[in-house]
Write an enzyme that holds these catalytic residues in place. Structure first.
Site, PDB file in Angstrom:
ATOM      1  N   ASN A  14       0.843  -1.101  -0.141  1.00 62.17           N
ATOM      2  CA  ASN A  14       0.071  -0.010  -0.029  1.00 62.17           C
ATOM      3  C   ASN A  14       0.816   1.203  -0.103  1.00 62.17           C
ATOM      4  OD1 ASN A  14      -2.626  -1.323   0.177  1.00 62.17           O
ATOM      5  ND2 ASN A  14      -2.184  -1.429   2.346  1.00 62.17           N
ATOM      6  N   HIS A  19     -11.350  -6.175   2.968  1.00 63.72           N
ATOM      7  CA  HIS A  19     -10.817  -7.420   2.178  1.00 63.72           C
ATOM      8  C   HIS A  19      -9.884  -8.408   3.086  1.00 63.72           C
ATOM      9  CE1 HIS A  19     -11.719  -5.335  -1.415  1.00 63.72           C
ATOM     10  NE2 HIS A  19     -11.370  -4.286  -1.003  1.00 63.72           N
ATOM     11  N   ASP A  20      -9.043  -7.627   4.037  1.00 65.34           N
ATOM     12  CA  ASP A  20      -7.876  -8.467   4.536  1.00 65.34           C
ATOM     13  C   ASP A  20      -8.340  -9.538   5.762  1.00 65.34           C
ATOM     14  OD1 ASP A  20      -6.057  -7.767   2.757  1.00 65.34           O
ATOM     15  OD2 ASP A  20      -5.504  -5.913   3.970  1.00 65.34           O
TER      16      ASP A  20
END
Length: 310
Positions: free
Chosen positions: A41, A239-240
């Site tokens: 990121n 998501h993670d």
């Protein structure tokens, strides 16, 4: 009580990585043996600093190691439009009380595996650079890895290009190596993670729990939703956290066994994860691909985890 699963967390926090780690630290079913930062990121300096602050906030008592400055071969690409210039914009976090050990990420991973009396599960929620580096430098330790529960890819679509999801696109060569390793993989790709939505009313439920972690989690969700709302999402896709939730509560998910290949070439499809859902190739399945989830159950799991910090 069931003996907790030993895990290694590997990520590029990142709002959804931070929430995944919040879930992992709260669960009596998991034991965090080590944490590694990865360049994804944001730059490795920023993701490592974010990892330090998140570990301090959550009270994660495990060694931290800094990953490589870039992918195995490719140039690094960041995602400031999603996570901000810091890689974790939004609420103010505590200054670090956790500092990286004097080992590269792959060496810390190797040390944890060597010292464990049982196989360890890897939980990467960023690019797979560190996991690939471990496999390249210490192939003898492959048998000490119980499995990999990862966030990345998508067998139907991408999110950074039409074909590729961000984590895989950052380092496709690393992902290709990991998927061809023979290690059991549980893949939480966009097929399921874009359904892992936490709605604005859920933010307020979490905020109302009233402990220092829940207020930060609610603010992370608000910030993350700010980007996704412009794209038409009804909530924040965490998501993670799906990669961690799949270890804690697999009953919340629908998974299918399939062979997944990673495209490392191509003008349009570099970084794509191609899933042989209909078993048309000669390859045996190499991944359990998560395709659906019980959204309310998933949000309940996150909420209960956040409440535990009170």
């Amino acid at each position: 009580m069931t003996k907790p699963i030993p895990i290694l967390l590997d990520g590029d926090p990142g709002h959804d990585d931070a929430m995944a780690w919040m879930l992992a630290q709260s669960s009596p079913l998991l034991e965090i043996r080590g944490v590694t930062s990865v360049c994804g990121n944001q730059t490795i300096e920023k993701t490592t600093y974010n990892a330090q602050r998140v570990m301090t906030l959550l009270g994660i008592d495990a060694p931290l190691a800094k990953g490589r400055t870039g992918p195995l071969i490719a140039e690094h690409m960041a995602a400031p439009s999603v996570h901000g210039e810091s890689g974790l914009d939004g609420p103010v976090l505590p200054e670090p009380a956790v500092f990286p050990v004097d080992l590269p990420a792959c060496a810390l991973m190797a040390k944890v595996l060597e010292e464990s009396t049982e196989p360890v599960t890897l939980v990467p929620t960023g690019p797979l650079t560190n996991v690939a580096s471990l496999l390249l430098t210490r192939p003898d330790l492959k048998g000490k890895i119980a499995g990999i529960s990862m966030m990345g890819g998508g067998v139907t679509h991408g999110n950074w290009t039409p074909a590729a999801e961000f984590n895989i696109l950052v380092d496709p060569e690393a992902a290709d190596l990991v998927f061809r390793s023979g290690i059991p993989i549980t893949m939480a790709g966009l097929d399921v993670t874009e359904k892992a939505l936490v709605f604005p009313e859920d933010f307020e439920t979490i905020r109302a729990l009233g402990n220092p972690v829940t207020s930060v989690v609610a603010d992370w969700l608000e910030f993350f939703y700010g980007f996704h709302r412009k794209l038409g999402y009804a909530g924040a896709p965490v998501h993670d956290a799906v990669a961690v939730a799949a270890l804690i509560a697999p009953e919340l998910f629908h998974m299918e066994e399939m062979y997944v290949a990673v495209e490392t070439q191509g003008t349009y499809c570099r970084g794509a994860t191609i899933g042989d859902r209909y078993h048309l190739s000669d390859h045996a399945p190499n991944a359990r691909v998560i395709l659906d989830l019980d959204r309310e159950g998933f949000v309940g799991l996150l909420t209960k985890a956040a409440a535990s910090y009170g």
